[in-house]
Design a protein around this motif. Sequence first.
Motif, short mmCIF file in Angstrom:
data_model
loop_
_atom_site.label_atom_id
_atom_site.label_comp_id
_atom_site.label_asym_id
_atom_site.label_seq_id
_atom_site.Cartn_x
_atom_site.Cartn_y
_atom_site.Cartn_z
N UNK A 78 57.18 33.16 0.66
CA UNK A 78 56.50 32.37 -0.47
C UNK A 78 57.18 32.10 -1.63
N UNK A 79 57.04 30.91 -2.27
CA UNK A 79 57.92 30.56 -3.21
C UNK A 79 56.65 30.59 -4.64
N UNK A 80 56.89 31.43 -5.48
CA UNK A 80 56.08 31.69 -6.63
C UNK A 80 56.13 30.40 -7.55
N UNK A 81 54.96 30.11 -8.32
CA UNK A 81 54.83 29.10 -9.21
C UNK A 81 55.86 29.21 -10.55
N UNK A 82 56.36 28.18 -11.09
CA UNK A 82 57.26 28.35 -12.33
C UNK A 82 56.52 28.69 -13.64
N UNK A 83 56.93 29.14 -14.50
CA UNK A 83 56.59 29.64 -15.61
C UNK A 83 55.98 28.17 -16.68
N UNK A 84 54.82 28.16 -16.75
CA UNK A 84 54.36 27.03 -17.79
C UNK A 84 53.69 27.44 -19.08
N UNK A 85 54.13 27.06 -19.83
CA UNK A 85 53.92 27.34 -21.38
C UNK A 85 53.32 26.01 -22.13
N UNK A 86 52.99 26.12 -23.29
CA UNK A 86 52.22 24.79 -23.99
C UNK A 86 52.90 23.84 -24.04
N UNK A 87 54.36 23.96 -24.24
CA UNK A 87 55.22 22.69 -24.32
C UNK A 87 55.12 22.10 -22.79
N UNK A 88 55.31 22.80 -21.76
CA UNK A 88 55.15 22.13 -20.66
C UNK A 88 53.84 21.59 -20.27
N UNK A 90 51.84 20.20 -22.40
CA UNK A 90 51.93 18.92 -23.41
C UNK A 90 52.50 17.85 -22.70
N UNK A 91 53.80 17.94 -22.18
CA UNK A 91 54.32 17.07 -21.47
C UNK A 91 53.79 16.73 -20.29
N UNK A 92 53.03 17.65 -19.34
CA UNK A 92 52.30 17.28 -18.58
C UNK A 92 51.20 16.24 -18.55
N UNK A 93 50.53 16.48 -19.84
CA UNK A 93 49.41 15.86 -20.15
C UNK A 93 49.90 14.24 -20.33
N UNK A 94 50.92 14.32 -21.07
CA UNK A 94 51.58 12.78 -21.58
C UNK A 94 52.02 12.02 -20.38
N UNK A 95 52.52 12.78 -19.36
CA UNK A 95 53.03 12.13 -18.41
C UNK A 95 51.96 11.80 -17.18
N UNK A 96 50.87 12.55 -17.18
CA UNK A 96 49.96 12.32 -16.20
C UNK A 96 49.12 10.96 -16.66
N UNK A 97 49.02 10.83 -17.93
CA UNK A 97 48.09 9.80 -18.37
C UNK A 97 48.79 8.36 -18.15
N UNK A 98 50.18 8.57 -17.67
CA UNK A 98 50.79 7.29 -17.30
C UNK A 98 50.48 6.90 -15.82
N UNK A 99 50.09 8.03 -14.99
CA UNK A 99 50.00 7.70 -13.61
C UNK A 99 48.70 7.02 -13.32
N UNK A 100 48.57 6.07 -12.65
CA UNK A 100 47.46 5.12 -12.50
C UNK A 100 46.77 5.74 -10.98
N UNK A 112 57.73 21.15 -15.21
CA UNK A 112 57.48 19.83 -15.71
C UNK A 112 56.65 19.27 -14.62
N UNK A 113 57.13 19.07 -13.21
CA UNK A 113 56.23 18.41 -12.44
C UNK A 113 54.89 19.15 -12.16
N UNK A 114 55.11 20.39 -12.05
CA UNK A 114 53.70 21.25 -11.96
C UNK A 114 52.46 21.02 -12.87
N UNK A 199 57.74 8.56 -9.54
CA UNK A 199 58.47 9.60 -9.37
C UNK A 199 58.33 10.56 -10.41
N UNK A 200 58.00 12.12 -10.36
CA UNK A 200 57.64 13.12 -11.28
C UNK A 200 58.68 14.27 -10.99
N UNK A 201 60.03 14.23 -11.85
CA UNK A 201 60.92 15.37 -11.55
C UNK A 201 61.37 15.89 -12.91
N UNK A 202 62.20 16.61 -12.97
CA UNK A 202 62.84 17.35 -14.05
C UNK A 202 64.33 17.38 -14.15
#
Length: 207
Positions: A78-88, A90-100, A112-114, A199-202
């Motif tokens: 199994x591969x664990x989930x990356x650590x996600x904090x408030x900065x990540x 906020x970036x995730x919401x900003x990017x998600x709003x641009x996806x139609x 970032x992708x998660x 494409x969503x990457x980091x």
Amino acid sequence: MIQRGQIPADVVFSMASPMDEKGFFSLSLGPDYTMAAVAKARAVLLEVNPNVPFTHGNCHVHISQVSALVESNDPVMEVGLPKIGPVQEAIGKYVADMIDDGSTLQIGYGGIPDPVVMQLSDKHDLGIHTEMIGDGILTLIESGAITNRKKKPARQNGGHVCAGFEKAVPVHGAQSNDRNAPDRFHQRPLPGRTKRQTDVDQCHLAN
């Protein structure tokens, strides 16, 4: 490079699902470059494990191609989930709003992708054409956000590596999940023919 003979492939060791009624094993969660090596190798050795799902696409090896096999019942890594904090987040919401709605996604792995994927559960008719299929994409399939209804030319989930927690593994045996080698998925014409490919990457800073 393996297909062109620039990288030699003499003996292939790979994990595989149990054989089906037609005599085929599936290289399953990560066929990536292995299928090209199988075609070139003088010997193919398989570790057959019932915990490995039988996936579909260009990832099947016939019993006639197998030199030897060993049975195993070990749990799939199994591969664990990356650590996600408030900065990540906020970036995730900003990017998600641009996806139609109706976009076809290539989703990377990381902090970032998660968070982007976590914000997409209210979207509609998303498609998947990506390298890695993990827990975040599974969540979108379960929520109904991913349907592939508007994805062209192929209306199914596509990728060549699966990584995640145990709950994600059985899903990748479904007919709607197509596992293929990178040379197909990274062909420039294929993403170019896909409507609304997003494409969503980091990227990582290296010293």
